[in-house]
Design a protein around this motif. Structure first.
Motif, PDB file in Angstrom:
ATOM      1  N   ILE A  82       0.846  -1.184   0.000  1.00 59.18           N
ATOM      2  CA  ILE A  82       0.000   0.000   0.000  1.00 59.18           C
ATOM      3  C   ILE A  82       0.886   1.240   0.000  1.00 59.18           C
ATOM      4  O   ILE A  82       2.086   1.163   0.301  1.00 59.18           O
ATOM      5  CB  ILE A  82      -0.951   0.031   1.218  1.00 59.18           C
ATOM      6  N   ILE A  83       0.289   2.383  -0.337  1.00 65.60           N
ATOM      7  CA  ILE A  83       1.024   3.640  -0.337  1.00 65.60           C
ATOM      8  C   ILE A  83       0.103   4.737   0.168  1.00 65.60           C
ATOM      9  O   ILE A  83      -1.110   4.705  -0.068  1.00 65.60           O
ATOM     10  CB  ILE A  83       1.569   3.960  -1.754  1.00 65.60           C
ATOM     11  N   TYR A  84       0.653   5.711   0.880  1.00 63.89           N
ATOM     12  CA  TYR A  84      -0.134   6.820   1.425  1.00 63.89           C
ATOM     13  C   TYR A  84       0.811   7.949   1.805  1.00 63.89           C
ATOM     14  O   TYR A  84       2.042   7.763   1.880  1.00 63.89           O
ATOM     15  CB  TYR A  84      -0.949   6.372   2.651  1.00 63.89           C
ATOM     16  N   ASN A  85       0.252   9.120   2.035  1.00 66.73           N
ATOM     17  CA  ASN A  85       1.043  10.295   2.394  1.00 66.73           C
ATOM     18  C   ASN A  85       1.138  10.457   3.906  1.00 66.73           C
ATOM     19  O   ASN A  85       0.211  10.110   4.649  1.00 66.73           O
ATOM     20  CB  ASN A  85       0.437  11.557   1.782  1.00 66.73           C
ATOM     21  N   LYS A  86       2.286  11.008   4.343  1.00 65.65           N
ATOM     22  CA  LYS A  86       2.505  11.199   5.779  1.00 65.65           C
ATOM     23  C   LYS A  86       3.498  12.336   5.984  1.00 65.65           C
ATOM     24  O   LYS A  86       4.443  12.502   5.198  1.00 65.65           O
ATOM     25  CB  LYS A  86       3.041   9.911   6.407  1.00 65.65           C
ATOM     26  N   LEU A  87       3.270  13.112   7.017  1.00 64.48           N
ATOM     27  CA  LEU A  87       4.209  14.171   7.393  1.00 64.48           C
ATOM     28  C   LEU A  87       5.265  13.577   8.326  1.00 64.48           C
ATOM     29  O   LEU A  87       4.935  13.048   9.392  1.00 64.48           O
ATOM     30  CB  LEU A  87       3.469  15.317   8.084  1.00 64.48           C
ATOM     31  N   ILE A  88       6.528  13.642   7.908  1.00 58.97           N
ATOM     32  CA  ILE A  88       7.634  13.107   8.691  1.00 58.97           C
ATOM     33  C   ILE A  88       8.675  14.199   8.888  1.00 58.97           C
ATOM     34  O   ILE A  88       9.181  14.758   7.911  1.00 58.97           O
ATOM     35  CB  ILE A  88       8.275  11.883   7.982  1.00 58.97           C
ATOM     36  N   ASP A  89       8.969  14.508  10.144  1.00 62.95           N
ATOM     37  CA  ASP A  89       9.932  15.586  10.457  1.00 62.95           C
ATOM     38  C   ASP A  89       9.558  16.873   9.729  1.00 62.95           C
ATOM     39  O   ASP A  89      10.398  17.553   9.125  1.00 62.95           O
ATOM     40  CB  ASP A  89      11.355  15.158  10.082  1.00 62.95           C
ATOM     41  N   LYS A  90       8.250  17.184   9.751  1.00 59.26           N
ATOM     42  CA  LYS A  90       7.704  18.424   9.185  1.00 59.26           C
ATOM     43  C   LYS A  90       7.811  18.499   7.664  1.00 59.26           C
ATOM     44  O   LYS A  90       7.632  19.563   7.078  1.00 59.26           O
ATOM     45  CB  LYS A  90       8.364  19.655   9.816  1.00 59.26           C
ATOM     46  N   LYS A  91       8.084  17.365   7.010  1.00 55.98           N
ATOM     47  CA  LYS A  91       8.118  17.344   5.564  1.00 55.98           C
ATOM     48  C   LYS A  91       7.135  16.303   5.047  1.00 55.98           C
ATOM     49  O   LYS A  91       7.062  15.195   5.577  1.00 55.98           O
ATOM     50  CB  LYS A  91       9.525  17.022   5.043  1.00 55.98           C
ATOM     51  N   LEU A  92       6.408  16.680   4.006  1.00 62.85           N
ATOM     52  CA  LEU A  92       5.407  15.790   3.434  1.00 62.85           C
ATOM     53  C   LEU A  92       6.075  14.738   2.557  1.00 62.85           C
ATOM     54  O   LEU A  92       6.794  15.060   1.609  1.00 62.85           O
ATOM     55  CB  LEU A  92       4.399  16.603   2.623  1.00 62.85           C
TER      56      LEU A  92
END
Length: 412
Positions: A82-92
């Motif tokens: 699967i794939i999805y978007n996530k904010l990691i260390d304030k970067k999308l």
């Protein structure tokens, strides 16, 4: 089947159910009546349709009510990753996760549309969209979006999911140079809905701009196509109103909107657009809810459109209420179409037959009035399963978000 518990799938352009018809991807929330803020997470859930069990695989703050986190199965098998978007260390960014091995890979860029073989993705600038159409971006980006250049910057972005490499293949400046209109001068521009053809060769997308500096005069939309490599950029529809698309192949789409010869063409010109703003309250109160009259006035239908001939053809002319078209994954002859709420607060779901140009109502769903027209509304967003015999929709019922899965074999 009804899945409850404040869950939803998202947009209409991909299947949330895996190829085996066993698992469905869901977003699960703790509220349904406000736009998410920067700290509001939703859970990424896998629900087993056979034994009715579910488990959480992650959380994300990169989501909205219309399109979720763009959570979807990755091809070519549509059942293991699967794939999805996530904010990691304030970067999308985006996450690719193998649901069996639990292996996770981070792509240093968000995704929007994925090609069927799972190797490439297309995206736009979420920060730009956050500045111009908040409900289709993410809360964490909205407060930082005011520095976006209104007439320059990222348009369409291509992403190689194998290498993680990404490139801007269309810039806003490129689009403004093509058949410029006077209404472009005062507005802010963005790219929306970059959808990839099944072969992965062509990207169809919307070029949009606000028609005044205050961003309260509406927006103008054109449809472009471009090769995934960035070559052969082409304006294929310049009507002003083009909304929801579904891609048939490398050359053809169906869209919800108007053709280039409709009354809406006057919105091309800045001085005439002022007239539209003046008559807008009259339009909203007396024309918008009178579908048949509105159709005769502005020719708002589902249209098929060829990027080669740049000609439009009305699809299902007897269907006067527009929403989200979703083409069957196994036949170009059928597509789902939904509506927004009618005067009695019902939303309707149809199966459209392109062979004989008819449609059948699948079902109608009551839509609670207090959610209608809001950022947190629940559009049906009809989605096919991979096999092309089920429809998946999102609803709000009894103050709870739910997902409905319905077999549609009997409607063909």
């Amino acid at each position: 089947m009804i899945i409850d518990g404040n869950v939803f799938c998202g947009y209409y352009d991909y299947s949330p159910i895996n190829a085996d018809d066993e698992l469905i991807l869901l977003h699960k929330t703790t509220f349904i009546d406000k736009f998410p803020n920067e700290s509001d997470e939703c859970e990424i859930i896998i629900f087993n349709l056979l034994n009715q069990s579910s488990y959480k695989i992650d959380r994300t703050t990169a989501w909205n009510w219309q399109q979720g986190s763009r959570l979807q199965w990755l091809g070519p098998d549509f059942k293991n990753k699967i794939i999805y978007n996530k904010l990691i260390d304030k970067k999308l960014k985006s996450i690719i996760r193998d649901i069996n091995s639990k292996e996770e890979r981070i792509i240093d860029h968000p995704i929007y549309s994925i090609c069927k073989n799972g190797t490439n993705a297309a995206c736009f600038d979420f920060s730009r969209v956050a500045n111009l159409r908040e409900s289709y971006s993410y809360a964490n980006l909205i407060k930082n979006s005011t520095t976006i250049n209104p007439k320059a910057g990222n348009g369409v972005i291509s992403i190689n999911l194998d290498s993680g490499e990404y490139n801007t293949i269309v810039r806003i400046e490129d689009l403004i140079k093509i058949k410029p209109l006077s209404s472009m001068k005062s507005g802010s521009h963005w790219v929306d809905s970059p959808f990839i053809s099944p072969s992965g060769k062509t990207i169809f997308f919307l070029h949009r701009w606000t028609t005044d500096n205050k961003q309260n005069g509406g927006f103008y939309s054109r449809i472009f196509s471009v090769d995934f490599t960035g070559k052969n950029l082409s304006l294929i529809l310049d009507s002003g109103t083009a909304n929801h698309m579904t891609v048939l192949d490398d050359e053809n789409i169906i869209f919800d909107g108007v053709n280039a010869r409709s009354l809406n063409r006057f919105k091309k010109y800045k001085i005439l657009n002022l007239l539209f703003k003046i008559i807008s309250p009259f339009y909203q109160n007396f024309i918008l809810k009178r579908e048949a009259f509105r159709q005769s006035l502005i020719n708002h239908y589902y249209y098929s459109l060829s990027k080669i001939t740049k000609e439009t053809k009305i699809e299902i002319k007897s269907l006067v209420s527009m929403g989200h078209p979703s083409i069957s994954p196994v036949s170009k002859n059928y597509f789902f179409a939904d509506t927004y709420e009618d005067t009695e607060n019902y939303r309707h779901l149809y199966l459209c037959n392109r062979i004989d140009q008819t449609y059948k109502k699948i079902e109608s769903f009551y839509s609670q009035e207090k959610y209608n027209g809001e950022y947190f509304r629940a559009d049906l967003h009809p989605k096919w399963n991979v096999s092309g015999n089920k429809v998946i929709i999102d609803i709000i019922q009894n103050d709870e978000r739910k997902v409905i899965i319905k077999d549609v074999k009997g409607f063909f």
